[in-house]
Design an enzyme around this catalytic site. Structure first.
Site, PDB file in Angstrom:
ATOM      1  N   HIS A  36      -2.436  -7.173   0.446  1.00 11.23           N
ATOM      2  CA  HIS A  36      -3.748  -7.385   1.081  1.00 11.23           C
ATOM      3  C   HIS A  36      -3.823  -6.646   2.418  1.00 11.23           C
ATOM      4  O   HIS A  36      -4.849  -6.056   2.759  1.00 11.23           O
ATOM      5  CB  HIS A  36      -4.001  -8.882   1.324  1.00 11.23           C
ATOM      6  N   THR A  93       0.720 -10.827  -0.048  1.00  5.79           N
ATOM      7  CA  THR A  93       0.088 -10.795   1.277  1.00  5.79           C
ATOM      8  C   THR A  93       0.164  -9.398   1.889  1.00  5.79           C
ATOM      9  O   THR A  93      -0.793  -8.917   2.500  1.00  5.79           O
ATOM     10  CB  THR A  93       0.800 -11.810   2.204  1.00  5.79           C
TER      11      THR A  93
END
Ligand code: ZN
Length: 347
Positions: free
Chosen positions: A48, A45
């Protein structure tokens, strides 16, 4: 005692990168605690968010202190907080939930539709201090070190997925040998599975899987057919349970083919968008599919800590350790596709 500012790794501007900044130390409310962060894990995450891809730019407001995998020590208690002490070592659930939804009122906190994530929707853990609702704190026993505490969030994903179905005596296929897939393999072995096979097409990840969990069979599906592995291991039909950790359509197709009639699949991997699925195959094989998100609050945490205290060993999945100031090296290691978990030290 309490400093006014702290180091924090922040998404300061809506563009690629993260920046180490001086930020105010959070003020806590009556039901919150302040945690001095010692170690943090870098998650996919966070990559990203670093890359500022479509998901991140639509989800994360700036400025935002990133990070949600952490271990630390409680240094302040809100006035309503009971049952916790200053100095308590802890990790914690990074999903912040409400208490009004039907799911929460039924005790299924992990299914609350209003869930917000630290480091994504709320200020996160890549900092010297983190504020967290006392409810979300998970105390760490003395025999679990901080760097394992810092990866309990992704280990929890692995445990939640692996324990979706009964694994005792079952043959288990895991597609995707990233850190969570590898930890799920360790959990499946610990939970009593017979054969555990983990697949990928990245040789470095397969080598890491074999290193972390020597008793699993790591298979490069670019080079070897799953059907030959099935006959090699002496399974009569195929795998009983599949844990999909890659988000790859090809992997899901292979899993459906390699499963027995009436097999079960838990899906944690996130496909990049809509992807074609051969539903008739799933119907005719009478396969059960379960989507998995996050961790069960707090049953997953209870189970994983109990398993860690009972011999589950995932320590070798941590392949890189850096001081927080060297975060750029940590992110580079993650982006190389060759790392396991990367841990940053804030102490
Ligand atoms: Zn994570």
């Amino acid at each position: 005692m309490r400093p006014n500012t702290m180091k924090a790794l922040e998404k300061s501007r809506p563009e690629e990168g993260l920046w180490m900044v001086q930020a105010p130390v959070p003020e806590i409310g009556p039901d919150e605690v302040l945690i001095r962060v010692k170690k943090t894990g870098i998650c996919g995450t966070d990559i990203h968010i670093w890359n500022w891809d479509e998901w991140a730019s639509h989800t994360v407001p700036v400025p935002m202190i990133t990070g949600h995998e952490f271990a630390g020590e409680i240094v302040e208690l809100g006035r309503n907080v009971t049952g916790l002490k200053i100095g308590q070592r802890c990790s914690g659930e990074g999903h912040l939930i409400g208490t009004d939804s039907r799911q929460s009122r039924a005790g299924k906190f992990h299914l609350d539709p209003g869930t917000r994530g630290i480091g994504v929707n709320e200020q996160g853990a890549f900092a010297q201090y983190l504020k967290l609702p006392a409810f979300n704190v998970v105390p760490l026993p003395d025999d679990i070190p901080d760097e394992i505490g810092a990866i309990l969030d992704p280990l929890g994903n692995a445990v939640h997925t692996a324990l979706s179905f009964d694994l005792l005596g079952e043959d288990v296929l895991i597609t995707g040998a990233g850190p969570i897939g590898i930890m799920a393999a360790a959990v499946a072995r610990h939970a009593g599975a017979r054969h555990v096979v983990i697949t990928d097409i990245n040789p470095d990840r397969l080598a890491l899987a074999q290193h972390v969990v020597p008793s699993v069979r790591a298979v490069n599906v670019a080079k070897e057919e799953l059907q030959s592995v099935i006959s090699d291991l002496g399974m009569s039909q195929g795998f009983d349970v599949g844990l999909e950790m890659s988000g790859s359509q090809a992997a899901l197709d292979q899993m459906v083919e390699a499963l027995v009639m009436g097999g079960k699949i838990a899906l944690l991997g996130i496909p990049p968008g809509k992807s074609p699925v051969d539903w008739s195959r799933i119907v005719f094989k009478a396969i059960t599919i379960k989507g998995v998100y996050g961790r069960e609050m707090f049953e997953t945490w209870y189970k994983m800590i109990a398993m860690l205290q009972n011999g589950l060993d995932v320590s070798r999945v941590i392949t890189h350790r850096f001081a927080a100031d060297d975060f750029a090296q940590g992110f580079a290691a993650m982006k190389s596709g060759k790392s396991g978990k990367v841990v940053l030290d804030w102490a």
